[in-house]
Design an enzyme around this catalytic site. Sequence first.
Site, PDB file in Angstrom:
ATOM      1  N   LYS A  22     -92.509  34.230  -6.925  1.00 45.08           N
ATOM      2  CA  LYS A  22     -91.606  34.647  -5.594  1.00 45.08           C
ATOM      3  C   LYS A  22     -90.915  36.001  -6.137  1.00 45.08           C
ATOM      4  O   LYS A  22     -90.563  36.523  -5.089  1.00 45.08           O
ATOM      5  CB  LYS A  22     -90.397  33.302  -5.964  1.00 45.08           C
ATOM      6  N   ASN A  23     -90.322  36.148  -7.277  1.00 47.27           N
ATOM      7  CA  ASN A  23     -89.683  37.667  -7.677  1.00 47.27           C
ATOM      8  C   ASN A  23     -90.256  38.649  -7.333  1.00 47.27           C
ATOM      9  O   ASN A  23     -90.184  39.853  -7.592  1.00 47.27           O
ATOM     10  CB  ASN A  23     -88.822  37.243  -8.726  1.00 47.27           C
ATOM     11  N   ARG A  93     -80.760  37.331  -1.573  1.00 48.65           N
ATOM     12  CA  ARG A  93     -80.404  38.813  -2.269  1.00 48.65           C
ATOM     13  C   ARG A  93     -81.334  39.697  -2.200  1.00 48.65           C
ATOM     14  O   ARG A  93     -81.087  40.903  -2.275  1.00 48.65           O
ATOM     15  CB  ARG A  93     -80.094  38.302  -3.774  1.00 48.65           C
ATOM     16  N   CYS A 117     -78.153  33.284  -4.235  1.00 52.99           N
ATOM     17  CA  CYS A 117     -77.531  32.049  -4.892  1.00 52.99           C
ATOM     18  C   CYS A 117     -75.937  32.168  -5.238  1.00 52.99           C
ATOM     19  O   CYS A 117     -75.427  33.375  -5.293  1.00 52.99           O
ATOM     20  CB  CYS A 117     -78.344  32.166  -6.538  1.00 52.99           C
ATOM     21  N   ARG A 122     -72.362  38.949  -7.808  1.00 57.68           N
ATOM     22  CA  ARG A 122     -73.761  39.607  -7.945  1.00 57.68           C
ATOM     23  C   ARG A 122     -73.623  40.938  -7.374  1.00 57.68           C
ATOM     24  O   ARG A 122     -74.219  41.140  -6.157  1.00 57.68           O
ATOM     25  CB  ARG A 122     -74.786  38.804  -7.191  1.00 57.68           C
ATOM     26  N   PRO A 123     -73.102  41.883  -8.029  1.00 59.61           N
ATOM     27  CA  PRO A 123     -73.052  43.337  -7.760  1.00 59.61           C
ATOM     28  C   PRO A 123     -74.429  44.020  -7.345  1.00 59.61           C
ATOM     29  O   PRO A 123     -75.290  43.598  -7.710  1.00 59.61           O
ATOM     30  CB  PRO A 123     -72.013  43.989  -8.575  1.00 59.61           C
ATOM     31  N   ILE A 124     -74.187  45.073  -6.666  1.00 58.18           N
ATOM     32  CA  ILE A 124     -75.480  46.056  -6.579  1.00 58.18           C
ATOM     33  C   ILE A 124     -75.021  47.481  -7.080  1.00 58.18           C
ATOM     34  O   ILE A 124     -75.658  48.424  -6.619  1.00 58.18           O
ATOM     35  CB  ILE A 124     -76.166  45.969  -5.115  1.00 58.18           C
ATOM     36  N   ASP A 125     -74.023  47.749  -7.974  1.00 57.37           N
ATOM     37  CA  ASP A 125     -73.673  49.057  -8.073  1.00 57.37           C
ATOM     38  C   ASP A 125     -74.678  49.923  -8.760  1.00 57.37           C
ATOM     39  O   ASP A 125     -74.741  50.794  -8.742  1.00 57.37           O
ATOM     40  CB  ASP A 125     -72.193  48.863  -8.970  1.00 57.37           C
ATOM     41  N   ASP A 305     -83.705  32.471 -15.621  1.00 58.25           N
ATOM     42  CA  ASP A 305     -83.849  31.506 -14.312  1.00 58.25           C
ATOM     43  C   ASP A 305     -84.538  30.095 -14.943  1.00 58.25           C
ATOM     44  O   ASP A 305     -85.113  29.345 -14.186  1.00 58.25           O
ATOM     45  CB  ASP A 305     -85.053  32.080 -13.609  1.00 58.25           C
ATOM     46  N   ARG A 397     -86.672  27.270  -1.309  1.00 55.06           N
ATOM     47  CA  ARG A 397     -86.708  28.752  -1.330  1.00 55.06           C
ATOM     48  C   ARG A 397     -87.437  29.368  -2.342  1.00 55.06           C
ATOM     49  O   ARG A 397     -88.089  30.386  -2.227  1.00 55.06           O
ATOM     50  CB  ARG A 397     -85.217  29.322  -1.609  1.00 55.06           C
TER      51      ARG A 397
HETATM   52  C1  EPZ Z   1     -83.403  38.998 -10.541  1.00 52.63           C
HETATM   53  O1  EPZ Z   1     -81.976  39.126  -9.831  1.00 52.63           O
HETATM   54  C2  EPZ Z   1     -83.769  37.638  -9.744  1.00 52.63           C
HETATM   55  N1  EPZ Z   1     -83.771  37.544  -8.547  1.00 52.63           N
HETATM   56  C3  EPZ Z   1     -82.979  36.355 -10.148  1.00 52.63           C
HETATM   57  O2  EPZ Z   1     -83.775  35.353 -10.114  1.00 52.63           O
HETATM   58  C4  EPZ Z   1     -82.842  36.361 -11.871  1.00 52.63           C
HETATM   59  O3  EPZ Z   1     -81.821  35.686 -12.477  1.00 52.63           O
HETATM   60  C5  EPZ Z   1     -82.345  37.899 -12.516  1.00 52.63           C
HETATM   61  O4  EPZ Z   1     -83.249  38.690 -11.759  1.00 52.63           O
HETATM   62  C6  EPZ Z   1     -82.438  38.201 -13.848  1.00 52.63           C
HETATM   63  O5  EPZ Z   1     -83.762  38.282 -14.303  1.00 52.63           O
HETATM   64  C7  EPZ Z   1     -84.836  38.268  -7.839  1.00 52.63           C
HETATM   65  O6  EPZ Z   1     -85.794  38.839  -8.557  1.00 52.63           O
HETATM   66  C8  EPZ Z   1     -84.891  38.198  -6.320  1.00 52.63           C
HETATM   67  P1  EPZ Z   1     -80.394  41.674 -12.135  1.00 52.63           P
HETATM   68  P2  EPZ Z   1     -81.218  40.332  -9.927  1.00 52.63           P
HETATM   69  O7  EPZ Z   1     -80.116  42.854 -11.557  1.00 52.63           O
HETATM   70  O8  EPZ Z   1     -82.157  41.562  -9.706  1.00 52.63           O
HETATM   71  C9  EPZ Z   1     -75.722  42.573 -13.304  1.00 52.63           C
HETATM   72  C10 EPZ Z   1     -84.100  33.099  -8.920  1.00 52.63           C
HETATM   73  O9  EPZ Z   1     -83.684  32.149  -9.272  1.00 52.63           O
HETATM   74  N2  EPZ Z   1     -75.965  43.609 -12.357  1.00 52.63           N
HETATM   75  O10 EPZ Z   1     -81.310  41.534 -13.228  1.00 52.63           O
HETATM   76  O11 EPZ Z   1     -80.023  40.346  -8.840  1.00 52.63           O
HETATM   77  C11 EPZ Z   1     -75.827  41.166 -12.452  1.00 52.63           C
HETATM   78  O12 EPZ Z   1     -74.496  40.936 -12.233  1.00 52.63           O
HETATM   79  C12 EPZ Z   1     -83.143  34.340  -9.206  1.00 52.63           C
HETATM   80  O13 EPZ Z   1     -85.274  33.488  -8.873  1.00 52.63           O
HETATM   81  C13 EPZ Z   1     -75.040  44.448 -12.183  1.00 52.63           C
HETATM   82  O14 EPZ Z   1     -73.998  44.355 -12.628  1.00 52.63           O
HETATM   83  O15 EPZ Z   1     -80.413  40.174 -11.258  1.00 52.63           O
HETATM   84  C14 EPZ Z   1     -76.358  40.378 -13.831  1.00 52.63           C
HETATM   85  O16 EPZ Z   1     -75.310  39.926 -14.498  1.00 52.63           O
HETATM   86  C15 EPZ Z   1     -81.729  33.657  -9.492  1.00 52.63           C
HETATM   87  N3  EPZ Z   1     -75.022  45.463 -11.339  1.00 52.63           N
HETATM   88  C16 EPZ Z   1     -77.387  41.211 -14.615  1.00 52.63           C
HETATM   89  O17 EPZ Z   1     -76.717  42.591 -14.141  1.00 52.63           O
HETATM   90  C17 EPZ Z   1     -76.068  45.558 -10.317  1.00 52.63           C
HETATM   91  O18 EPZ Z   1     -76.096  46.461  -9.641  1.00 52.63           O
HETATM   92  C18 EPZ Z   1     -78.806  41.141 -14.299  1.00 52.63           C
HETATM   93  O19 EPZ Z   1     -78.913  41.072 -12.972  1.00 52.63           O
HETATM   94  C19 EPZ Z   1     -77.103  44.547 -10.617  1.00 52.63           C
HETATM   95  C20 EPZ Z   1     -76.922  43.685 -11.503  1.00 52.63           C
END
Ligand code: EPZ
Length: 417
Positions: A22-23, A93, A117, A122-125, A305, A397
């Site tokens: 999926k991812n 997301r 979810c 879930r920031p995107i900063d 996950d 999903r």
């Molecule tokens: C991806 O989410 C996956 N989703 C998530 O899977 C998975 O839990 C996650 O990676 C970690 O492996 C997809 O790939 C679509 P991150 P993502 O950016 O990219 C913080 C599932 O069940 N962060 O690696 O959103 C964030 O809050 C889903 O398939 C910031 O602070 O995760 C988290 O604490 C659920 N600022 C950490 O980093 C940002 O701009 C890791 O998040 C981005 C992230």
Amino acid sequence: MDKLIVQGQKRLVGEVAISGAKNAAVAVIPAAIMADGVSVIENLPCIEDVSCICHTIEKLGGKCVYRDRHTLELDCRGKIDYRATFEEVQKIRASYYFLGALLGRYKKAEVALPGGCNFGVRPIDLHLKGFRALGATIEEKDGMVCAYADRLIGTSIYMDQVSVGATINIILAASMAEGVTTIENAAKEPHVVDTANYLNMMGANIKGAGTDVIRIKGVEKLHGAQYTIIPDQIEAGTYMIAAAITGGDVLVKNIIPKHMDSLTAKLDEMNVTIEEHDDSIRVTANRPLHCANVKTMSYPGFPTDLQPQVAALLSVCQGESVITENVWDNRYQYIEELQKLGAKIKIEGRIAHIQGVPALKGANVCATDLRAGAAMILAALAAEGESVIEGVRYIDRGYEDIEHKFNALGANIVRVK
Ligand code: EPZ
């Protein structure tokens, strides 16, 4: 709203074929709009998130034609709109990948803020910091993120935190920037590598994906490509844990065993028998399960996950286990549901203390998110008696044909519309 009725104490035996990741799929499909061409993506999972991303592509002016259930032809020639501002976008997301893809190709993008979810903020900063470093101006207004750049110029970006989404999004935009971009402290997940491999097939120049330093040399144009998505590490892990929690004997096929190493090691530690083959793993649980401690980390650590699923398993292991969730701030909302099934779990911040019980008892529970929903099924399969699981839309999903795959292994799960 669908629900699943699960009969408990079913020992799973047999073979299960794992679908595409999926991812990876939700990153590769948006990447296709960067090419003024046609791509064919194979081994796509037949799941809601993929359908949602395809609807967005079509609303932007691209064409999605399914050659079969798992093979998609993406035609992104001609005019593609740079504004992804409709309701499909807010559903998941991964829609944020349209920011990197559209910014890369058109040097402008307007995308509605993603949903996804509901575990914690879930920031995107980090995504936006990367785009600014490449020279984009970012405005956030009325739930939209607008990114514009006269030119995108390659640069060096150090990720404050390992982020899968931000790493992939910066790779997308940098693929068509001028000059070289280096991403340090990059995410190393298999789906990061998969997206980079697909972009390279399209004519991009990306080196080092899968390590913590990724080097992207921008190119002017990308062309369509044929690509096969990797197997889903999390779906595979879910079925491996299902075999363990039901005392079963399951061959999990069409996988890359290397991707499963952290879970394989943990199951081995818990007294589960693991047999690794080229593209499959056999999981046999015919001895009492030992408790264990789990710390979620970014790849190659134990995947967050699989955290809800392993919590269900540890709930029925003798002794006390501890889970530390190091990736997400608040990924224990499902614990309340597990407790309804009789699990003995205490949460202290990011730590879950689990006291194993001899058996769980069937109950009515709710999926609070995609992976929590999968964990409810695992717990219900092991529990005594019948369970009813609401919120199946979350599970759909990310899991293709989940009740059919489980029933083929000897489960008794009925979907009620
Ligand atoms: C991806 O989410 C996956 N989703 C998530 O899977 C998975 O839990 C996650 O990676 C970690 O492996 C997809 O790939 C679509 P991150 P993502 O950016 O990219 C913080 C599932 O069940 N962060 O690696 O959103 C964030 O809050 C889903 O398939 C910031 O602070 O995760 C988290 O604490 C659920 N600022 C950490 O980093 C940002 O701009 C890791 O998040 C981005 C992230």
